[in-house]
Design a protein around this motif. Structure first.
Motif, PDB file in Angstrom:
ATOM      1  N   ARG A  21      -0.694   4.276   0.418  1.00 49.87           N
ATOM      2  CA  ARG A  21      -1.370   5.137   1.381  1.00 49.87           C
ATOM      3  C   ARG A  21      -2.349   4.288   2.180  1.00 49.87           C
ATOM      4  O   ARG A  21      -2.720   3.193   1.760  1.00 49.87           O
ATOM      5  N   GLY A  22      -2.754   4.801   3.326  1.00 51.80           N
ATOM      6  CA  GLY A  22      -3.694   4.062   4.166  1.00 51.80           C
ATOM      7  C   GLY A  22      -3.114   2.796   4.760  1.00 51.80           C
ATOM      8  O   GLY A  22      -3.838   1.812   4.990  1.00 51.80           O
ATOM      9  N   ARG A  51       0.832  -1.209   0.000  1.00 49.13           N
ATOM     10  CA  ARG A  51       0.000   0.000   0.000  1.00 49.13           C
ATOM     11  C   ARG A  51       0.866   1.259   0.000  1.00 49.13           C
ATOM     12  O   ARG A  51       1.824   1.358   0.769  1.00 49.13           O
ATOM     13  N   LYS A 103      -1.896   0.045   7.306  1.00 51.93           N
ATOM     14  CA  LYS A 103      -2.395  -0.364   8.610  1.00 51.93           C
ATOM     15  C   LYS A 103      -1.233  -0.604   9.567  1.00 51.93           C
ATOM     16  O   LYS A 103      -0.145  -1.002   9.143  1.00 51.93           O
TER      17      LYS A 103
END
Length: 213
Positions: free
Chosen positions: A169-170, A167, A172
Motif C-alpha cells: 500500500r502507499g 509495497r 509511489k
C-alpha cells in the motif's frame, strides 16, 4: 534479475579516448539490482540517430526514464563533431515519440542544458515532451564530478524503486520516486545547486511548475 526501466543514451565525448558513462551505470545497477545489464544503452552521433533511438525507447513500456549523456550548451545538445541538436528539435522529436507518455523523466548529463528556461520548455503541459520531471546541470561541470552525482542520484532512485515494488500500500508513482532521489541527493550534497547548477524540475499533481533546489 531485476530490470531498472532506465535507458542511457550517450554521445562520444572526445575525439580521442573512450570515456563513457556505461561502466558507471553497470556498477550502480549491479549493486542496486544485482544486474549490471539491467538498463538499455545506446549511442548517438547526430539528430537523426538520437531521434531514432528515442523513438524506439519510447515505444517500449519497460522504460520510464532516459539519461542523456553528451556535451551541451544553453539551447542545445551536441553530437559528433559538436553538431548541435537544438532544444526545439529535441522537443519535437521526443514529443512525437513519447505520445503515450511512456517515458516520465529526462536526466541530462550535460553542461548547461538543465536550466529553468529549458525545463519550462520541455515540461510545458501543452507543447512539451510529455514528461513529468527533468534533472541535470545549468552550469559547466567537470565530467568526474557530475558523473559522481549522477551515480548517487540513480542509485537512490533505483533503490527506492526496488522498495516501492515491494509495497502493498502507499505505492509511489514515477515522479514521487524521482523526488525521493532528488531529496536524498539534496540532503547529502546541499551545495551542488550553487556550485554546479544541479536541479530537478517537475510539475506537481496540479500542474504547477516546481523545482527541488
Amino acid at each position: 534479475m531485476a530490470h531498472t526501466g532506465l535507458s542511457v543514451v550517450e554521445a562520444r565525448w572526445w575525439d580521442e579516448g573512450n570515456h563513457s558513462v556505461r561502466g558507471l551505470f553497470e556498477t550502480v545497477t549491479a549493486i542496486v539490482c544485482e544486474n549490471p545489464y539491467g538498463f538499455r544503452y545506446d549511442m548517438f552521433s547526430n539528430r537523426s540517430a538520437l531521434e531514432c533511438v528515442l523513438s524506439d525507447i519510447a515505444q517500449d513500456e519497460k522504460y520510464h526514464s532516459i539519461y542523456i549523456a553528451s556535451h551541451g550548451s544553453e539551447g542545445a545538445l551536441h553530437g559528433l563533431g559538436n553538431e548541435e541538436i537544438t532544444r526545439a528539435a529535441f522537443r519535437n522529436s521526443f514529443r512525437n515519440a513519447n505520445g503515450n507518455f511512456t517515458v516520465t523523466g529526462l536526466y541530462f548529463g550535460s553542461c548547461y542544458v538543465c536550466n529553468r528556461v529549458n525545463a519550462e520548455f520541455f515540461l510545458d503541459a501543452a507543447t512539451g515532451c510529455n514528461i513529468n520531471w527533468m534533472a541535470g546541470y545549468s552550469k559547466s561541470v567537470d565530467w568526474v564530478d557530475s558523473s559522481s552525482i549522477d551515480m548517487i542520484f540513480w542509485s537512490k532512485l533505483l533503490t527506492e524503486r526496488q522498495v516501492n515494488s515491494r509495497r502493498r500500500r502507499g505505492k509511489k508513482n514515477d515522479l514521487e520516486i524521482a523526488l525521493h532521489a532528488a531529496g536524498e541527493v539534496r540532503s547529502l550534497m546541499p551545495t551542488i545547486f550553487d556550485q554546479l547548477g544541479f536541479n530537478m524540475y517537475y510539475r506537481d499533481g496540479g500542474g504547477v511548475f516546481r523545482q527541488v533546489w
